[in-house]
Scaffold this motif. Structure first.
Motif, short mmCIF file in Angstrom:
data_model
loop_
_atom_site.label_atom_id
_atom_site.label_comp_id
_atom_site.label_asym_id
_atom_site.label_seq_id
_atom_site.Cartn_x
_atom_site.Cartn_y
_atom_site.Cartn_z
N VAL A 86 9.93 2.42 -11.83
CA VAL A 86 9.44 1.34 -10.70
C VAL A 86 9.76 -0.05 -10.23
CG1 VAL A 86 7.63 -0.12 -9.66
CG2 VAL A 86 7.34 3.00 -10.36
N LEU A 87 9.77 -0.41 -11.60
CA LEU A 87 10.26 -1.94 -11.48
C LEU A 87 12.00 -1.82 -10.96
CD1 LEU A 87 8.59 -3.02 -15.09
CD2 LEU A 87 7.77 -3.39 -12.84
N THR A 88 12.23 -1.14 -11.65
CA THR A 88 13.80 -1.50 -11.79
C THR A 88 14.54 -1.29 -9.76
OG1 THR A 88 14.58 -0.44 -13.32
CG2 THR A 88 16.19 -0.53 -11.78
N ALA A 89 13.21 -0.40 -8.85
CA ALA A 89 13.88 0.36 -7.95
C ALA A 89 13.23 -1.11 -6.92
CB ALA A 89 13.00 1.32 -7.69
N LEU A 90 12.92 -2.22 -7.65
CA LEU A 90 11.60 -3.28 -6.97
C LEU A 90 12.71 -4.91 -7.16
CD1 LEU A 90 8.28 -3.44 -6.82
CD2 LEU A 90 9.38 -2.12 -5.29
N MET A 117 11.90 8.22 -3.83
CA MET A 117 12.81 7.63 -1.97
C MET A 117 11.48 6.61 -1.79
SD MET A 117 14.47 11.14 -0.40
CE MET A 117 12.56 12.48 -0.45
N GLY A 118 10.31 6.88 -1.22
CA GLY A 118 9.21 5.75 -1.27
C GLY A 118 9.61 4.40 -1.78
N ILE A 119 9.50 4.72 -3.29
CA ILE A 119 9.55 2.71 -4.02
C ILE A 119 11.22 2.76 -3.66
CG2 ILE A 119 9.99 2.85 -5.99
CD1 ILE A 119 7.76 5.14 -7.18
N ARG A 120 11.92 3.37 -3.59
CA ARG A 120 13.55 2.90 -3.37
C ARG A 120 13.71 2.49 -2.32
NH1 ARG A 120 16.53 7.55 -6.33
NH2 ARG A 120 15.82 7.50 -8.42
N LEU A 121 13.15 2.77 -1.24
CA LEU A 121 13.02 2.24 0.21
C LEU A 121 12.12 1.07 0.02
CD1 LEU A 121 12.56 5.65 2.64
CD2 LEU A 121 14.64 3.75 2.01
N ALA A 122 10.74 1.49 -0.14
CA ALA A 122 10.55 0.28 -0.28
C ALA A 122 10.84 -1.28 -1.16
CB ALA A 122 8.94 -0.13 -1.35
N GLY A 123 11.74 -1.51 -2.03
CA GLY A 123 12.81 -2.02 -3.24
C GLY A 123 13.63 -2.61 -1.86
N ARG A 124 14.27 -1.94 -1.34
CA ARG A 124 15.03 -2.26 -0.70
C ARG A 124 14.83 -2.31 0.95
NH1 ARG A 124 19.86 1.65 1.83
NH2 ARG A 124 21.35 0.23 3.01
N ALA A 165 14.86 -2.61 8.47
CA ALA A 165 14.33 -2.51 7.28
C ALA A 165 12.29 -1.79 8.04
CB ALA A 165 14.00 -3.40 7.31
N ARG A 166 12.23 -1.80 9.11
CA ARG A 166 11.89 -1.56 9.88
C ARG A 166 11.62 -0.02 10.02
NH1 ARG A 166 7.13 -4.75 9.84
NH2 ARG A 166 7.09 -6.87 12.16
N ALA A 167 12.21 0.71 9.87
CA ALA A 167 12.61 2.35 9.95
C ALA A 167 12.63 2.43 8.16
CB ALA A 167 13.47 3.09 10.76
N GLY A 168 13.22 1.92 7.50
CA GLY A 168 13.09 1.91 6.37
C GLY A 168 11.40 1.80 6.12
N MET A 169 10.95 1.18 5.72
CA MET A 169 9.01 1.09 5.74
C MET A 169 8.20 2.18 6.03
SD MET A 169 9.30 -0.90 2.87
CE MET A 169 7.57 -0.66 2.54
N LEU A 170 8.91 3.01 8.03
CA LEU A 170 8.28 3.69 7.64
C LEU A 170 8.04 4.69 7.03
CD1 LEU A 170 8.40 3.44 11.92
CD2 LEU A 170 6.65 3.28 10.26
N LEU A 171 9.23 5.33 6.90
CA LEU A 171 10.02 6.69 5.91
C LEU A 171 9.11 6.12 4.31
CD1 LEU A 171 13.36 7.69 6.59
CD2 LEU A 171 11.56 8.70 7.08
N ASP A 200 0.97 -1.26 -0.05
CA ASP A 200 0.24 0.27 -0.46
C ASP A 200 0.86 0.90 0.09
OD1 ASP A 200 -2.16 1.87 0.09
OD2 ASP A 200 -2.22 1.61 2.25
N ALA A 201 1.71 1.48 0.22
CA ALA A 201 2.88 2.36 0.98
C ALA A 201 3.26 2.27 -0.32
CB ALA A 201 3.88 1.47 1.77
N LEU A 202 3.91 1.16 -0.99
CA LEU A 202 4.37 1.28 -2.00
C LEU A 202 3.73 2.24 -3.45
CD1 LEU A 202 6.68 0.41 -4.86
CD2 LEU A 202 5.32 -1.72 -4.22
N ALA A 203 2.71 1.94 -3.44
CA ALA A 203 1.10 1.99 -4.38
C ALA A 203 1.48 3.42 -4.50
CB ALA A 203 0.04 1.35 -4.20
N HIS A 204 1.32 3.76 -2.96
CA HIS A 204 0.71 5.42 -2.97
C HIS A 204 1.97 6.17 -4.30
CE1 HIS A 204 -1.06 5.19 1.52
NE2 HIS A 204 -2.54 4.99 0.39
N CYS A 205 3.13 6.22 -3.51
CA CYS A 205 3.95 6.57 -3.95
C CYS A 205 4.14 6.26 -5.54
CB CYS A 205 5.80 6.12 -3.72
SG CYS A 205 6.10 6.03 -2.42
#
Length: 373
Positions: free
Chosen positions: A297-301, A212-219, A233-239, A188-193
């Motif tokens: 997007v695909l590359t970031a994931l 930044m949000g997409i890359r953080l989700a990918g990572r 990882a939890r902090a990265g997903m919160l960001l 959901d966070a990824l989809a918002h971005c």
């Protein structure tokens, strides 16, 4: 994508992120202030981590996909304790209710009066948002969604008065979230971005938050699913979630969220999961209109960059499946006979559908549902 185009971005007045920051809330609350904490039963157990002192009342009757009746009960609790500070302690449902309680508890305005953009007259209390999931990014936004008990439709309220005075992202509060919920809310966070990034209203300022949000989700999303105690990882997903929330005010989401809403309000599928079930097919549908951004997007994931819709769908479906998400609407209680009605309902949510980079007919909405069924 004209960088000179006027845009407005509202941000929380104060932002705390990192392990242990939840305990700083007590130092921020003015001395002697009456505090009302809005929570779920499970997040109410975390109130002791907030360092609050003095008069604290907890309202923990918020439900997922909250209805106007839930808001009414929360408002009644606020009017009983007359809070100086409202704390939203939870995910998007809790934080959306907290926004509206802070705005309406001592106001003559009703939910019907403030539905839509820029109709809230005031904020009646300081608002603190403490996220316990990484998904909606509601702590960073100025929008609240409540389901009408009369129509079953989402009522959207948007106003600068709904902005948090302080937003806290403490990864410790998210470590107990189960893997399945971590995965769904993370998508959901990824989809918002992604929806903001590929939106017809996209803007360079918001694009960079979205990136930044997409890359953080990918990572970090896979790591957070595999090891809930992974603080980084939890902090990265919160960001990632927070950046997605910032995207919603000035740009908003598009077809992906419009299509997800009937799954939540009609079938009772949790919002994050609803978005995840449809994410691959919506991204694939929009790929021809946003080929370069889709490839980004695909590359970031960590997926193969492609402009081909079917390749996009297959790649992102495999990505979601690898997170442990059962990518079948049917498996989560959707009924095939309901799909045409849901398609008409989703197509009518023009505040989101009109943002989509490709026009989508009712028949095409239904086809996406059937592909995800």
């Amino acid at each position: 994508m004209d960088i000179s185009r006027a845009i407005t971005l509202h941000l929380p007045k104060r932002f705390e992120v990192g392990t242990g920051t939840a305990a700083r809330l007590g130092d921020w609350v003015p001395e002697g202030a009456r505090v009302l904490v809005i929570a779920l039963p499970v997040t109410a157990a975390m109130v002791g981590k907030l360092g609050l002192k003095g008069s604290v009342t907890v309202f923990d009757a918020v439900q997922p996909e909250p209805k106007d009746t839930c808001l009414d009960a929360a408002l009644a609790a606020a009017r009983a304790c007359r809070p100086d500070v409202i704390v939203g302690l939870g995910g998007g449902s809790v934080m959306d209710v907290a926004k509206l309680v802070a705005a309406l508890w001592n106001s003559d305005q009703t939910l019907a009066d403030v539905a839509g953009p820029n109709k809230v007259a005031q904020k009646g209390a300081l608002l603190a948002q403490v996220a316990t999931t990484a998904g909606t990014g509601s702590e960073g936004g100025i929008r609240a969604l409540i389901t009408s008990s009369e129509t079953g439709m989402k009522v959207a309220v948007e106003s600068p008065h709904l902005a948090a005075d302080i937003a806290i992202l403490d990864p410790e509060l998210t470590m107990s979230v189960p893997p399945a919920i971590t995965a769904a809310t993370g998508v959901d966070a990824l989809a918002h971005c992604v929806e903001a990034f590929t939106n017809i209203n996209s803007h360079p300022l918001i694009d960079d938050y979205a990136r930044m949000g997409i890359r953080l989700a990918g990572r970090f999303l896979q790591r957070a699913v595999e090891d809930g105690s992974d603080a980084e990882a939890r902090a990265g997903m919160l960001l990632s979630s927070f950046y997605g929330g910032l995207c919603l005010g000035p740009v908003n989401t598009a077809a992906g969220h419009a299509l997800a809403y009937p799954l939540g309000t009609r079938a009772g599928i949790p919002h994050g999961l609803s978005v995840a079930l449809l994410f691959p097919n919506v991204l694939g549908f929009n790929a021809p209109a946003r080929p370069e951004k889709t490839a980004e997007v695909l590359t970031a994931l960590g997926l193969q960059a492609s402009e081909d819709p079917e390749t996009v769908v297959q790649g992102t479906r495999a990505y979601c499946t690898a997170l442990g998400i059962k990518m079948s609407m049917q498996d989560h209680g959707a009924a095939e006979a309901e799909l045409p009605g849901w398609a008409a309902e989703a197509h009518a949510i023009r505040r989101l559908m009109d943002n989509n980079p490709r026009d989508m007919s009712v028949g095409e909405v239904e086809a996406i549902y059937r592909a995800a069924f």
